[in-house]
Design a protein around this motif. Structure first.
Motif, PDB file in Angstrom:
ATOM      1  N   ASP A 518       0.848  -1.191   0.000  1.00 47.55           N
ATOM      2  CA  ASP A 518       0.000   0.000   0.000  1.00 47.55           C
ATOM      3  C   ASP A 518       0.883   1.241   0.000  1.00 47.55           C
ATOM      4  O   ASP A 518       1.730   1.413   0.885  1.00 47.55           O
ATOM      5  CB  ASP A 518      -0.891  -0.031   1.255  1.00 47.55           C
ATOM      6  CG  ASP A 518      -1.962   1.043   1.240  1.00 47.55           C
ATOM      7  OD1 ASP A 518      -1.750   2.095   0.603  1.00 47.55           O
ATOM      8  OD2 ASP A 518      -3.006   0.846   1.876  1.00 47.55           O
ATOM      9  N   SER A 519       0.682   2.124  -0.968  1.00 48.86           N
ATOM     10  CA  SER A 519       1.527   3.310  -1.097  1.00 48.86           C
ATOM     11  C   SER A 519       1.446   4.195   0.147  1.00 48.86           C
ATOM     12  O   SER A 519       2.429   4.852   0.516  1.00 48.86           O
ATOM     13  CB  SER A 519       1.129   4.114  -2.338  1.00 48.86           C
ATOM     14  OG  SER A 519      -0.239   4.478  -2.283  1.00 48.86           O
ATOM     15  N   LYS A 520       0.285   4.221   0.829  1.00 46.14           N
ATOM     16  CA  LYS A 520       0.149   5.062   2.019  1.00 46.14           C
ATOM     17  C   LYS A 520       1.076   4.597   3.131  1.00 46.14           C
ATOM     18  O   LYS A 520       1.625   5.415   3.874  1.00 46.14           O
ATOM     19  CB  LYS A 520      -1.303   5.035   2.497  1.00 46.14           C
ATOM     20  CG  LYS A 520      -2.278   5.665   1.513  1.00 46.14           C
ATOM     21  CD  LYS A 520      -3.721   5.512   2.010  1.00 46.14           C
ATOM     22  CE  LYS A 520      -4.703   6.061   0.969  1.00 46.14           C
ATOM     23  NZ  LYS A 520      -6.110   5.861   1.397  1.00 46.14           N
ATOM     24  N   ASN A 522       3.780   2.500   2.517  1.00 51.30           N
ATOM     25  CA  ASN A 522       5.130   2.475   1.962  1.00 51.30           C
ATOM     26  C   ASN A 522       5.832   3.817   2.094  1.00 51.30           C
ATOM     27  O   ASN A 522       7.044   3.890   2.323  1.00 51.30           O
ATOM     28  CB  ASN A 522       5.058   2.057   0.480  1.00 51.30           C
ATOM     29  CG  ASN A 522       6.422   1.801  -0.118  1.00 51.30           C
ATOM     30  OD1 ASN A 522       7.115   0.870   0.299  1.00 51.30           O
ATOM     31  ND2 ASN A 522       6.815   2.619  -1.073  1.00 51.30           N
ATOM     32  N   GLN A 523       5.070   4.920   1.956  1.00 49.23           N
ATOM     33  CA  GLN A 523       5.661   6.258   2.047  1.00 49.23           C
ATOM     34  C   GLN A 523       6.312   6.509   3.403  1.00 49.23           C
ATOM     35  O   GLN A 523       7.235   7.306   3.513  1.00 49.23           O
ATOM     36  CB  GLN A 523       4.584   7.314   1.789  1.00 49.23           C
ATOM     37  CG  GLN A 523       4.165   7.407   0.330  1.00 49.23           C
ATOM     38  CD  GLN A 523       2.989   8.342   0.122  1.00 49.23           C
ATOM     39  OE1 GLN A 523       2.452   8.898   1.078  1.00 49.23           O
ATOM     40  NE2 GLN A 523       2.582   8.507  -1.129  1.00 49.23           N
ATOM     41  N   GLU A 531       9.171   6.275  -4.995  1.00 49.54           N
ATOM     42  CA  GLU A 531       8.085   5.299  -5.003  1.00 49.54           C
ATOM     43  C   GLU A 531       7.905   4.740  -6.415  1.00 49.54           C
ATOM     44  O   GLU A 531       7.938   5.486  -7.395  1.00 49.54           O
ATOM     45  CB  GLU A 531       6.803   5.990  -4.547  1.00 49.54           C
ATOM     46  CG  GLU A 531       5.645   5.054  -4.301  1.00 49.54           C
ATOM     47  CD  GLU A 531       4.460   5.798  -3.724  1.00 49.54           C
ATOM     48  OE1 GLU A 531       4.153   5.589  -2.549  1.00 49.54           O
ATOM     49  OE2 GLU A 531       3.840   6.580  -4.460  1.00 49.54           O
ATOM     50  N   LYS A 533       5.383   3.085  -8.737  1.00 57.05           N
ATOM     51  CA  LYS A 533       3.966   2.797  -8.908  1.00 57.05           C
ATOM     52  C   LYS A 533       3.754   1.671  -9.908  1.00 57.05           C
ATOM     53  O   LYS A 533       4.493   1.537 -10.871  1.00 57.05           O
ATOM     54  CB  LYS A 533       3.221   4.056  -9.364  1.00 57.05           C
ATOM     55  CG  LYS A 533       3.170   5.142  -8.287  1.00 57.05           C
ATOM     56  CD  LYS A 533       2.300   6.305  -8.731  1.00 57.05           C
ATOM     57  CE  LYS A 533       2.211   7.353  -7.626  1.00 57.05           C
ATOM     58  NZ  LYS A 533       1.360   8.503  -8.025  1.00 57.05           N
ATOM     59  N   ASP A 543      -0.607  -1.012  -4.714  1.00 55.86           N
ATOM     60  CA  ASP A 543      -0.403  -0.182  -5.896  1.00 55.86           C
ATOM     61  C   ASP A 543       1.038   0.239  -6.142  1.00 55.86           C
ATOM     62  O   ASP A 543       1.316   0.930  -7.115  1.00 55.86           O
ATOM     63  CB  ASP A 543      -1.286   1.064  -5.824  1.00 55.86           C
ATOM     64  CG  ASP A 543      -1.059   1.876  -4.559  1.00 55.86           C
ATOM     65  OD1 ASP A 543      -0.562   1.320  -3.559  1.00 55.86           O
ATOM     66  OD2 ASP A 543      -1.384   3.077  -4.559  1.00 55.86           O
ATOM     67  N   VAL A 544       1.986  -0.167  -5.262  1.00 56.37           N
ATOM     68  CA  VAL A 544       3.406   0.164  -5.481  1.00 56.37           C
ATOM     69  C   VAL A 544       4.272  -1.045  -5.144  1.00 56.37           C
ATOM     70  O   VAL A 544       3.862  -1.942  -4.390  1.00 56.37           O
ATOM     71  CB  VAL A 544       3.859   1.366  -4.616  1.00 56.37           C
ATOM     72  CG1 VAL A 544       3.148   2.646  -5.029  1.00 56.37           C
ATOM     73  CG2 VAL A 544       3.654   1.085  -3.126  1.00 56.37           C
ATOM     74  N   ARG A 546       7.278  -2.505  -3.043  1.00 54.84           N
ATOM     75  CA  ARG A 546       7.695  -2.098  -1.700  1.00 54.84           C
ATOM     76  C   ARG A 546       9.137  -1.610  -1.689  1.00 54.84           C
ATOM     77  O   ARG A 546      10.018  -2.208  -2.297  1.00 54.84           O
ATOM     78  CB  ARG A 546       7.517  -3.258  -0.723  1.00 54.84           C
ATOM     79  CG  ARG A 546       8.367  -4.475  -1.011  1.00 54.84           C
ATOM     80  CD  ARG A 546       8.007  -5.627  -0.110  1.00 54.84           C
ATOM     81  NE  ARG A 546       8.847  -6.800  -0.350  1.00 54.84           N
ATOM     82  CZ  ARG A 546       8.625  -8.003   0.164  1.00 54.84           C
ATOM     83  NH1 ARG A 546       7.571  -8.202   0.927  1.00 54.84           N
ATOM     84  NH2 ARG A 546       9.442  -9.004  -0.086  1.00 54.84           N
ATOM     85  N   SER A 551       6.833  -2.248   5.393  1.00 50.97           N
ATOM     86  CA  SER A 551       5.505  -1.767   4.989  1.00 50.97           C
ATOM     87  C   SER A 551       4.464  -2.878   5.047  1.00 50.97           C
ATOM     88  O   SER A 551       3.332  -2.650   5.480  1.00 50.97           O
ATOM     89  CB  SER A 551       5.565  -1.156   3.585  1.00 50.97           C
ATOM     90  OG  SER A 551       6.067  -2.086   2.650  1.00 50.97           O
TER      91      SER A 551
END
Length: 802
Positions: A518-520, A522-523, A531, A533, A543-544, A546, A551
């Protein structure tokens, strides 16, 4: 891909029976998923005559019919068709029959108080045509003598469903399957018979074809057939269409479908009189709409390849046509389209609009770009023979020239790869039968790849074709060597599996998660890398790629906490990614631990996990892997997702260029953002790509400790030293004083404050002194004590605290 042996034999001259053909298909990699009888659901539909039709007593629009089905007594059927009348020959479906169109199973039922035994069927309900206004009307002369007999002739015809892998688009046509069977010795591939068609040089209805630049159509071919009389398809064509589960519509539409399934050449037929002046192949503009043949309205985005005229969009190229230009029974002039569309363009458009069609399925996998002439000629020939008309000259426009690729193939490579040998003559025969052009060049073969095999790109693909057709069963089974001279795994693989076992032995449970995340989340764990994508994610929360295993671990640790688990330790070993190109990744072992240590112990007091637990797990694992603990260098520079004052990084053998590991508490801000309900969360990361395997064997590697039979002595020291001085360096300095006698150095107190000068700190250490040869005397211990003090003061500038 569904085929029948009858249709297959249109292209294959074979003596094999149906079962032998099925076995051969599986042998050559065209896996047969199922074999079904075509007539299973059609045996119960009978020719019948209405002997009496009366108005339903309780419904104005219904009739109660007595139906003669060849039995002693007629059956009563309630029917709502306006053409239900006495004397009409039609088709009767008894209770228990399944209607082909909607798969509804009939039962005896009461309709407005009158019991109905079965139903009388329309052509639409039987998938014979789109006619649904009334029940089927049969010819008296043809069917009068067949009352009570099956309308659909009984047949032992079997439909073979083949699983076609995405790289074998050429086998999405019956001829492609026949070609593979012929190459495998199942028969001889028949030549395609083509009539010499008389073509008019000029079109009666001039239709100009215009191709704009930079759209998804490389080749657009067309042929105008004028003066046709569209009709129902002949019996042979209907049977072929029905055998594959399709519904006959009209001769022109059925012919385009037939050519698609027969030759893997999708076509589209336009009513030429409905085309406004000319055809334009172009990219769509955002907001354009059109009604497709599935009776749905589609709103288009930018850069979708469309076929249009001066009035707007006629259809989506290679996917679906529109209703505005569709052929009907009153069509007089037909424009046949055969084109080559870019697979990527087809895939992108169909995904956005969520459209699935047989043509799209083929185009997105890549069809034969040089089959346009053959497809147009075949369709034009069938239309002329069935519907009449005059054929115009073919118009083929290309925006790029597509040529057959060449591969230089060394026959000697075959044995190196497969372990067995086949004669070069057999190689040439197999490849020739598959459609390859062959030219000998010294010891190599220069192969011209057939245009329908876009999946063949290199020598290894040629070897795969040879093995597939020659027979996988010809590969000898070789028993593995009992006494291997070389290890199966290389050093990196051994370290990978050793660390798996090592971390697991410390109470961590291994997890296996996606390389996506999850990009949220992972950030929160991105330090330097960008990142990455995913263009086509399998779900919105994956969606990304890792950047850190943390994460995924933190997501699943949190899920377990929410389910009531308190003390959790998870780890995973696998890749993390720092770029989108192949190879831009590294292998990492990451672990997370939360909760308390010894929560339920009766003998030990419980405590919250802390940074030293993570440090212990990392260092112990590295020592078990053969690395010298005394050569580990530790400092406090860690990524931002660790607690800045409760974390560290580890280098091996004073190599400060490559970080071996990080450890520490996860930053409190991250715990707040994710809302993790735990008292503490610590973690570690070990970077396998930065670790070189030691010379020591990993088979039974354990932390080594030399035990002594002689008395040990412990001494405490407190040094006042600069507050920025690393404790690890102080420990290493003391340990180096006498490695034979100093067995352990532990820090038990760090103090800053009253009685300590500003900018300094007090570090208290416990030193274990023990000899492996004798009991130490007071003078030996005093000598060691003074040597420790003098060495520390000289090398670090520290002073012994009085």
């Amino acid at each position: 891909m569904k085929i029948t042996t009858t249709w297959l034999k249109d292209h294959l001259d074979t003596k094999l029976n149906e079962n032998q053909i099925i076995d051969k298909l599986t042998d050559i990699g065209l896996e047969v998923e199922s074999v079904d009888s075509q007539s299973n659901n059609l045996d119960s539909f009978l020719v019948a005559r209405i002997t009496r039709a009366e108005k339903h007593p309780n419904a104005d629009r219904l009739k109660v019919c007595d139906v003669d089905i060849g039995t002693k007594n007629p059956v009563k059927v309630v029917c709502g068709a306006p053409n239900a009348k006495e004397g009409l020959l039609t088709i009767y479906a008894p209770p228990g029959a399944t209607i082909p169109k909607n798969q509804m199973k009939l039962v005896v039922s009461k309709i407005r108080g009158v019991t109905s035994y079965g139903m009388l069927c329309s052509e639409s309900e039987l998938n014979l045509s789109d006619e649904s206004d009334g029940i089927t009307e049969l010819s008296n002369t043809k069917y009068n003598s067949k009352i009570g007999k099956n309308y659909f002739p009984k047949s032992n015809l079997k439909v073979i469903d083949i699983s076609i892998t995405p790289n074998r688009a050429d086998c999405l046509g019956v001829r492609g399957v026949a070609r593979d069977l012929a190459a495998a010795g199942a028969g001889k591939l028949r030549n395609i018979k083509q009539e010499k068609l008389t073509k008019k040089k000029k079109q009666n209805i001039p239709i100009k074809i215009t191709k704009e630049k930079n759209q998804g159509c490389a080749i657009f071919g067309s042929c105008l057939v004028t003066g046709v009389k569209n009709t129902e398809s002949p019996k042979w064509l209907k049977e072929k269409i029905i055998s594959l589960g399709q519904k006959p519509i009209s001769a022109i539409v059925d012919i385009t479908n037939y050519v698609m399934f027969d030759l893997n050449r999708p076509l589209h037929a336009y009513d030429a009189d409905k085309i406004d002046k000319g055809i334009i192949v172009r990219n769509s503009k955002k907001g354009e709409t059109f009604k497709a043949l599935d009776n749905k309205d589609y709103k288009l985005e930018n850069e979708m390849c469309v076929i249009s005229d001066n009035s707007g969009v006629l259809g989506l190229g290679g996917i679906i046509g529109g209703t505005r230009s569709g052929t009907e029974f009153d069509t007089k002039n037909v424009l046949i389209e055969a084109a080559y569309f870019n697979p990527r363009s087809i895939r992108k458009t169909s995904k956005i609009l969520n459209i699935e069609t047989d043509a799209k399925f083929r185009f997105e996998r890549g069809i034969d770009p040089l089959s346009i002439d053959l497809g147009l000629q075949k369709a034009a020939e069938l239309i002329k023979n069935i519907c009449g008309g005059e054929i115009s000259k073919l118009d083929i426009q290309k925006s790029e020239n597509i040529k057959n690729n060449l591969i230089k193939f060394d026959p000697a490579l075959f044995k190196k790869i497969t372990g067995f040998q086949i004669d070069q003559k057999e190689m040439i025969k197999i490849l020739t039968n598959l459609g390859f052009g062959i030219k000998k060049e010294k010891k190599a073969l220069v192969l011209k790849i057939p245009s329908w095999r876009s999946d063949i790109e290199q020598e290894i693909d040629i070897i795969e074709e040879l093995v597939r057709i020659h027979g996988y069963d010809q590969i000898r089974i070789i028993e593995p060597e009992k006494n291997r001279k070389k290890s199966t795994l290389n050093g990196k693989q051994k370290l990978f599996h050793f660390l798996q076992r090592s971390i697991a032995s410390k109470g961590y449970l291994e997890t296996i998660t996606w390389s996506f995340t999850d990009s949220k989340i992972n950030q929160l764990f991105i330090e330097k890398n960008k990142e990455i994508k995913i263009v086509n994610p399998i779900s919105a929360d994956l969606d990304v790629l890792r950047n850190s295993i943390f994460s995924n671990l933190i997501i699943y640790l949190n899920k377990n906490l929410d389910r009531g688990f308190k003390d959790i330790a998870l780890f995973e070993i696998g890749p993390v990614f720092f770029g989108s190109q192949p190879g831009q990744q590294e292998t990492v072992v990451s672990g997370l631990r939360s909760g308390k240590i010894s929560r339920l112990s009766w003998i030990e007091k419980d405590r919250i996990v802390d940074v030293f637990d993570a440090k212990k797990d990392v260092i112990q694992s590295l020592v078990e892997a053969g690395f010298n603990q005394n050569k580990l260098y530790i400092d406090d520079k860690t990524p931002s997702y660790y607690h800045p004052g409760k974390s560290g990084r580890i280098f091996l053998n004073n190599d400060k260029k490559k970080v071996a590991a990080f450890f520490g508490e996860i930053h409190p801000n991250i715990l707040k953002k994710i809302d993790i309900k735990t008292e503490s969360l610590v973690g570690f990361e070990i970077f396998l790509d930065n670790i070189k395997q030691t010379k020591k064997s990993l088979n039974n590697q354990k932390a080594q400790y030399q035990y002594s039979d002689f008395q040990k002595s412990e001494r405490d020291f407190a040094f006042v030293i600069n507050k920025n001085f690393k404790v690890q360096e102080l420990i290493e300095t003391i340990s180096s004083v006498d490695k034979n006698l100093i067995k352990a150095v532990k820090v038990f107190d760090v103090y800053q404050g009253e009685n300590i000068p500003e900018g300094q700190k007090s570090i208290a250490l416990n030193v274990t002194i023990q000899s492996s040869e004798k009991t130490l005397k007071d003078e030996d211990l005093e000598r060691i004590n003074q040597l420790i003090i003098s060495t520390v003061e000289e090398k670090t500038g520290a002073k012994i605290r009085s």
